[in-house]
Scaffold this active site. Sequence first.
Site, short mmCIF file in Angstrom:
data_model
loop_
_atom_site.label_atom_id
_atom_site.label_comp_id
_atom_site.label_asym_id
_atom_site.label_seq_id
_atom_site.Cartn_x
_atom_site.Cartn_y
_atom_site.Cartn_z
N CYS A 247 -2.47 1.32 -4.13
CA CYS A 247 -0.78 2.50 -4.34
C CYS A 247 -1.07 3.18 -6.05
O CYS A 247 0.09 3.74 -6.38
CB CYS A 247 0.33 2.43 -3.94
SG CYS A 247 0.37 0.21 -4.24
N CYS B 207 2.86 2.00 -7.19
CA CYS B 207 3.29 -0.03 -7.09
C CYS B 207 4.20 -0.21 -8.23
O CYS B 207 3.38 0.17 -9.59
CB CYS B 207 2.46 -0.64 -7.37
SG CYS B 207 1.27 -0.06 -5.53
N CYS C 254 0.65 -1.05 -0.37
CA CYS C 254 0.23 -0.19 0.13
C CYS C 254 0.89 1.14 0.34
O CYS C 254 1.59 1.28 -0.35
CB CYS C 254 -1.35 0.14 1.72
SG CYS C 254 -0.39 0.59 2.26
#
Length: 207
Positions: A156, A160, A82
């Site tokens: 995210c 990410c 996250c």
Amino acid sequence: MSVDQQHALLTAARRLAGEFTGTFGTETIERFLHTSYDQFAAHSTIPNYLPLLAERFARQRLHALARLEGHRDGRPIVLFMCVHNAGRSQMAMGFFRHLAGDRARAWSGGSEFATEINPAAVASMAERGIDISKEFPKPWTEEIVRAADVVVTMGCGDACPVYPGKRYLDWELDDPAGRSLEDVRPIRDEIERRVRDLLDELEVPAT
């Protein structure tokens, strides 16, 4: 870096060298240890804990690198990611480890990792008998993402990392940051449900 911290890192390097004898040499271990230290030094407000955090994170990174180099034990690895690695991903990792035991492995990381875990997340997990108070927010690194069998992202977005051919799951979950314990409980329960479903998909029996 203080003299005490230097001594602590030398001690950590010796421990890691003993754990990874025959897998990695001293140069690789020290490089991972010191780069891990530098990542936490830029964020930490408690310098005394830096060597310990660096050692724990370097150990995880070395296990990931070993897996990439063919040292596999057959257990699936799931990486929960996250933004801050302070709430959702920590709770997911806590549930996964609690339910899977030693039949699978779980890691977690954040794109902009925080300095501490959300206290409401810790308290909500404690209500389920799972202690995540000793965990710590951490970043992700290339070897960790590449070594995971499944990468679960939670809010995210583009931050990410995406690697071709890897299995990704995106879990849309409310962010517990700034929420009360009462408001975090439903998020916790939804995370548990999804972790149990994931274990079923991976054919890992849940305790």
